[in-house]
Design a protein around this motif. Structure first.
Motif, PDB file in Angstrom:
ATOM      1  N   GLY A 161       0.737  -1.060  -0.159  1.00 58.04           N
ATOM      2  CA  GLY A 161      -0.239  -0.207  -0.259  1.00 58.04           C
ATOM      3  C   GLY A 161       0.798   1.220   0.420  1.00 58.04           C
ATOM      4  N   ALA A 162       1.957   1.206  -0.378  1.00 57.53           N
ATOM      5  CA  ALA A 162       2.730   2.377  -0.083  1.00 57.53           C
ATOM      6  C   ALA A 162       2.397   2.851  -1.444  1.00 57.53           C
ATOM      7  N   SER A 163       2.849   4.039  -0.707  1.00 63.37           N
ATOM      8  CA  SER A 163       2.555   5.553  -2.056  1.00 63.37           C
ATOM      9  C   SER A 163       3.302   5.859  -2.870  1.00 63.37           C
ATOM     10  N   PRO A 164       2.911   6.766  -4.065  1.00 64.80           N
ATOM     11  CA  PRO A 164       4.253   6.565  -4.672  1.00 64.80           C
ATOM     12  C   PRO A 164       5.072   7.908  -4.439  1.00 64.80           C
ATOM     13  N   LYS A 165       5.311   8.544  -3.694  1.00 63.59           N
ATOM     14  CA  LYS A 165       6.498   8.938  -3.536  1.00 63.59           C
ATOM     15  C   LYS A 165       7.471   8.080  -2.331  1.00 63.59           C
ATOM     16  N   GLU A 166       6.586   6.896  -1.471  1.00 64.30           N
ATOM     17  CA  GLU A 166       7.275   6.084  -0.482  1.00 64.30           C
ATOM     18  C   GLU A 166       8.483   5.139  -1.474  1.00 64.30           C
ATOM     19  N   ILE A 167       7.217   4.854  -2.855  1.00 62.75           N
ATOM     20  CA  ILE A 167       8.102   4.364  -3.709  1.00 62.75           C
ATOM     21  C   ILE A 167       9.462   5.206  -4.261  1.00 62.75           C
ATOM     22  N   LYS A 168       9.601   6.253  -4.890  1.00 60.41           N
ATOM     23  CA  LYS A 168      10.356   6.737  -5.106  1.00 60.41           C
ATOM     24  C   LYS A 168      11.545   6.875  -4.102  1.00 60.41           C
ATOM     25  N   LYS A 169      11.109   7.210  -3.458  1.00 57.13           N
ATOM     26  CA  LYS A 169      11.664   7.442  -1.930  1.00 57.13           C
ATOM     27  C   LYS A 169      13.293   5.837  -1.700  1.00 57.13           C
ATOM     28  N   ALA A 170      12.321   5.026  -1.885  1.00 53.55           N
ATOM     29  CA  ALA A 170      12.909   3.557  -1.969  1.00 53.55           C
ATOM     30  C   ALA A 170      14.047   4.008  -2.426  1.00 53.55           C
ATOM     31  N   TYR A 171      13.315   3.716  -3.323  1.00 47.45           N
ATOM     32  CA  TYR A 171      14.475   3.383  -4.694  1.00 47.45           C
ATOM     33  C   TYR A 171      15.393   4.128  -5.064  1.00 47.45           C
ATOM     34  N   PHE A 172      15.099   5.366  -4.887  1.00 43.20           N
ATOM     35  CA  PHE A 172      16.649   6.634  -5.144  1.00 43.20           C
ATOM     36  C   PHE A 172      17.713   6.099  -3.563  1.00 43.20           C
ATOM     37  N   ARG A 173      16.635   6.086  -2.967  1.00 45.08           N
ATOM     38  CA  ARG A 173      17.792   5.713  -1.825  1.00 45.08           C
ATOM     39  C   ARG A 173      18.948   4.273  -1.587  1.00 45.08           C
ATOM     40  N   LEU A 174      18.083   3.242  -2.938  1.00 42.90           N
ATOM     41  CA  LEU A 174      18.856   1.772  -3.477  1.00 42.90           C
ATOM     42  C   LEU A 174      19.613   2.126  -4.251  1.00 42.90           C
ATOM     43  N   ALA A 175      19.213   2.955  -5.399  1.00 47.26           N
ATOM     44  CA  ALA A 175      19.735   3.080  -6.311  1.00 47.26           C
ATOM     45  C   ALA A 175      21.251   3.570  -6.109  1.00 47.26           C
ATOM     46  N   LYS A 176      21.522   4.668  -5.183  1.00 43.65           N
ATOM     47  CA  LYS A 176      22.199   5.744  -5.030  1.00 43.65           C
ATOM     48  C   LYS A 176      23.072   4.081  -4.119  1.00 43.65           C
ATOM     49  N   ALA A 177      22.430   3.868  -3.128  1.00 40.13           N
ATOM     50  CA  ALA A 177      23.235   2.780  -1.944  1.00 40.13           C
ATOM     51  C   ALA A 177      24.223   1.871  -3.484  1.00 40.13           C
ATOM     52  N   TYR A 178      23.689   0.844  -4.191  1.00 40.79           N
ATOM     53  CA  TYR A 178      24.353  -0.105  -5.319  1.00 40.79           C
ATOM     54  C   TYR A 178      24.531   1.028  -6.262  1.00 40.79           C
ATOM     55  N   HIS A 179      24.586   1.935  -6.941  1.00 41.60           N
ATOM     56  CA  HIS A 179      25.291   2.419  -8.275  1.00 41.60           C
ATOM     57  C   HIS A 179      26.823   1.666  -8.309  1.00 41.60           C
ATOM     58  N   PRO A 180      26.938   0.840  -9.702  1.00 36.95           N
ATOM     59  CA  PRO A 180      28.130   0.188 -10.058  1.00 36.95           C
ATOM     60  C   PRO A 180      29.521   1.602 -10.268  1.00 36.95           C
ATOM     61  N   ASP A 181      28.823   2.432  -9.244  1.00 38.47           N
ATOM     62  CA  ASP A 181      30.015   4.010  -9.738  1.00 38.47           C
ATOM     63  C   ASP A 181      30.342   3.919  -8.978  1.00 38.47           C
ATOM     64  N   ARG A 182      29.724   3.697  -7.771  1.00 35.86           N
ATOM     65  CA  ARG A 182      30.068   4.522  -6.567  1.00 35.86           C
ATOM     66  C   ARG A 182      30.552   3.212  -5.865  1.00 35.86           C
ATOM     67  N   HIS A 183      30.960   2.271  -5.823  1.00 35.63           N
ATOM     68  CA  HIS A 183      32.139   1.000  -5.190  1.00 35.63           C
ATOM     69  C   HIS A 183      32.650   1.411  -6.561  1.00 35.63           C
ATOM     70  N   HIS A 184      34.811   1.711  -6.347  1.00 34.65           N
ATOM     71  CA  HIS A 184      35.624   1.593  -7.112  1.00 34.65           C
ATOM     72  C   HIS A 184      36.785   1.310  -6.177  1.00 34.65           C
ATOM     73  N   GLU A 185      36.234   0.775  -5.027  1.00 33.28           N
ATOM     74  CA  GLU A 185      37.549   0.925  -4.032  1.00 33.28           C
ATOM     75  C   GLU A 185      38.350  -0.246  -4.159  1.00 33.28           C
ATOM     76  N   PRO A 186      39.487  -0.851  -3.723  1.00 36.83           N
ATOM     77  CA  PRO A 186      40.562  -1.912  -4.189  1.00 36.83           C
ATOM     78  C   PRO A 186      39.179  -3.646  -3.498  1.00 36.83           C
ATOM     79  N   GLY A 187      39.119  -4.230  -4.106  1.00 39.20           N
ATOM     80  CA  GLY A 187      38.304  -5.567  -3.730  1.00 39.20           C
ATOM     81  C   GLY A 187      37.439  -5.142  -4.217  1.00 39.20           C
ATOM     82  N   MET A 188      37.083  -4.553  -4.605  1.00 42.39           N
ATOM     83  CA  MET A 188      35.434  -4.444  -5.209  1.00 42.39           C
ATOM     84  C   MET A 188      35.214  -4.692  -6.716  1.00 42.39           C
ATOM     85  N   GLU A 189      36.408  -4.678  -7.382  1.00 42.61           N
ATOM     86  CA  GLU A 189      35.535  -5.473  -9.103  1.00 42.61           C
ATOM     87  C   GLU A 189      34.791  -6.543  -9.229  1.00 42.61           C
TER      88      GLU A 189
END
Length: 516
Positions: A318-346
């Motif tokens: 029953g999540a609202s459109p705003k809640e869905i968008k907020k959840a997506y943006f939070r997770l998309a930023k966390a798992y964006h491949p370009d944000r993980h270039h530290e050693p050992g993450m390849e």
């Protein structure tokens, strides 16, 4: 994923940032060769990331660069060159052995050398480029720890030709808006506070000229920043049509005033919603980054299988459109491949790509009212199938499935796999009895690297429903070729010929396999 620019051409016609972004989006692996007069530079890509670069120009060699940077004295440089000729060892190894550099300093120097080779290409007004897909050289590959967006940002800062930048931008009276695609927005680029202020000015109403004039940045810097935002995908040309003027001939003055009042009220409300959305989006873009450990990424990837769209985004039904968008943006930023270039993450990048793509697919469906309703209805039917559907309802569902399959097939032929998969998944959910729908979905999923297991299941389902159709076996064989399972592919092509002895594609593939 298909490349959106020619694999070979001229930089004067296809600017370098556009080539780099296209290779990133296509998750390409191979070598980009760029030449101008007597100079040749190469950039190596692995699954869309720029990981290394080299140059055939003598002044770009490591020793010469260290000399120019003041990191080597001329005597040290001459010694390293002499030992290079005598021992045939690599110059970097010689510099460390002689105590001229520490191993850490050598690594930093080589990384800087690689970046400088890439940055120098941004200053070329023209030149020829060619991308060759395939394996990369095994030796001397030092993985860059910069995102493509960050490299493009630094490269564009090297362009000081004002008229060239103006030509590269759309016309200055073009209205621009922020992208809503997190793959574009959440690239880790360290912008300055004045550059962030320029980002905040982008509201879907201002033109490029408005933004440059309103920015506190020096004019050249503001134009560099605008070009970067376009080149890296942060902003796009706004394509919405302007409202049409009211016609005196068709409306009375009272009608005009009333409609103008309504239009103005709606416009103001939409603008308020746009402003709220834009600020939220910007806050997500520049907000604090969520740290993701390798273990957390691995656990998240393992949980993906079997999860529905709501579970993937971590929201209630029953999540609202705003809640869905907020959840997506939070997770998309966390798992964006370009944000993980530290050693050992390849090694985790394929998992990050799979997580990011799965999140995006979930949001593509739940983020729009109509597709969310259709998904909910299809899920309800899948979990609680009616014992006997009413003829009218069954007919309606069959028609909807056929329409979606038609759209999916058109998208597949156009190379738009995202649209194809969405439509064909919808079609198979509405009517799972059609072998053709499963076969088309299998073909589309074959072109999505992290979903090829699902592609195999769909193609096998098509064979199960229509075992006499040779095309299904050929499609499954082509999938096995992509998976490097030659024996399995061979078996499928032979099975296709058992059902249809003159099947051209099956015969062609068998001939190719025999020659290997």
């Amino acid at each position: 994923m298909a490349l959106t620019v020619p694999t070979a051409g001229r930089l004067g016609e296809t600017p370098l940032p556009r080539v780099l972004r296209a290779l990133q989006y296509a998750q390409a692996t191979g070598t980009l060769t760029v030449t101008r007069n007597d100079q040749t530079r190469l950039i190596y890509f692995k699954q869309g990331d720029m990981i290394c670069a080299s140059s055939l120009y003598e002044d770009d060699r490591l020793g010469e660069m260290l000399l120019k940077w003041g990191k080597l004295s001329y005597a040290q440089y001459e010694t390293s060159v002499r030992l290079l000729k005598e021992t045939r060892k690599r110059q970097g190894a010689i510099l460390v052995e002689q105590g001229f550099l520490t191993p850490k300093e050598l690594f930093q120097a080589v990384s800087t050398q690689v970046k400088e080779i890439i940055f120098s290409l941004f200053t070329w007004l023209d030149g020829d480029y060619r991308f060759d897909e395939g394996a990369l050289p095994a030796a001397e590959i030092i993985t860059l720890r910069m995102s493509s967006g960050a490299l493009i940002y630094e490269g564009i800062r090297r362009i000081h030709d004002f008229t060239r930048l103006c030509r590269l931008l759309p016309p200055f009276d073009t209205v621009v808006s922020m992208s809503t695609d997190p793959r574009d927005l959440f690239q880790p680029v360290a912008v300055t506070p004045p550059e962030r202020e320029l980002l905040l000015l982008i509201d879907g109403a201002r033109t490029i000229r408005d933004l440059v004039c309103a920015s506190t940045l020096p004019s050249l810097h503001a134009i560099q920043m605008m070009y970067f935002l376009f080149a890296a995908g942060f902003v796009r040309v706004k394509t919405e049509e302007a409202p049409k003027e009211w016609s005196e001939d068709s409306k009375t003055r009272i009608e005009q005033e009333l409609e103008s009042f309504i239009a103005e009220t709606i416009s103001r409300k939409k603008q308020e919603e746009l402003e709220t959305s834009r600020v939220e989006l910007f806050e997500e873009f520049v907000g604090e980054e969520e740290a993701m450990s390798p273990a957390a990424i691995t656990r998240a990837h393992e949980r993906l299988e079997g999860m529905d769209h709501y579970e993937v985004l971590g929201v209630e039904r029953g999540a609202s459109p705003k809640e869905i968008k907020k959840a997506y943006f939070r997770l998309a930023k966390a798992y964006h491949p370009d944000r993980h270039h530290e050693p050992g993450m390849e090694a985790l990048h394929p998992k990050l790509d799979a997580l990011f793509d799965r999140l995006t697919r979930a949001y593509d469906v739940l983020g729009h009212e109509q597709s969310r309703r259709s998904y909910d209805e299809a899920e309800a039917l899948r979990k609680h199938p009616p014992s006997q559907a009413k003829p009218a309802e069954a007919k309606q569902r069959a028609k909807q499935a056929a329409d979606q399959a038609k759209r999916g097939e058109a998208a597949l032929q156009a190379g738009n796999m995202k649209e194809a998969v969405y439509c064909l998944e919808w079609a198979t959910q509405q009517d799972g009895s059609k072998a053709r729908y499963h076969a088309l979905l299998g073909q589309a999923l074959t072109n999505v690297p992290d979903r090829r297991k699902e592609a195999e299941a769909e193609l096998k389902r098509a064979i199960e429903l229509e075992s006499s159709n040779a095309d299904h076996y050929v499609f499954l064989g082509m999938l096995y070729l992509k998976l490097k399972s030659t024996d399995k592919a061979l078996a499928q092509f032979k099975e296709a010929l058992r059902w249809e002895p003159n099947h051209a594609k099956a015969k062609e593939q068998l001939e190719k396999l025999k020659k290997k």
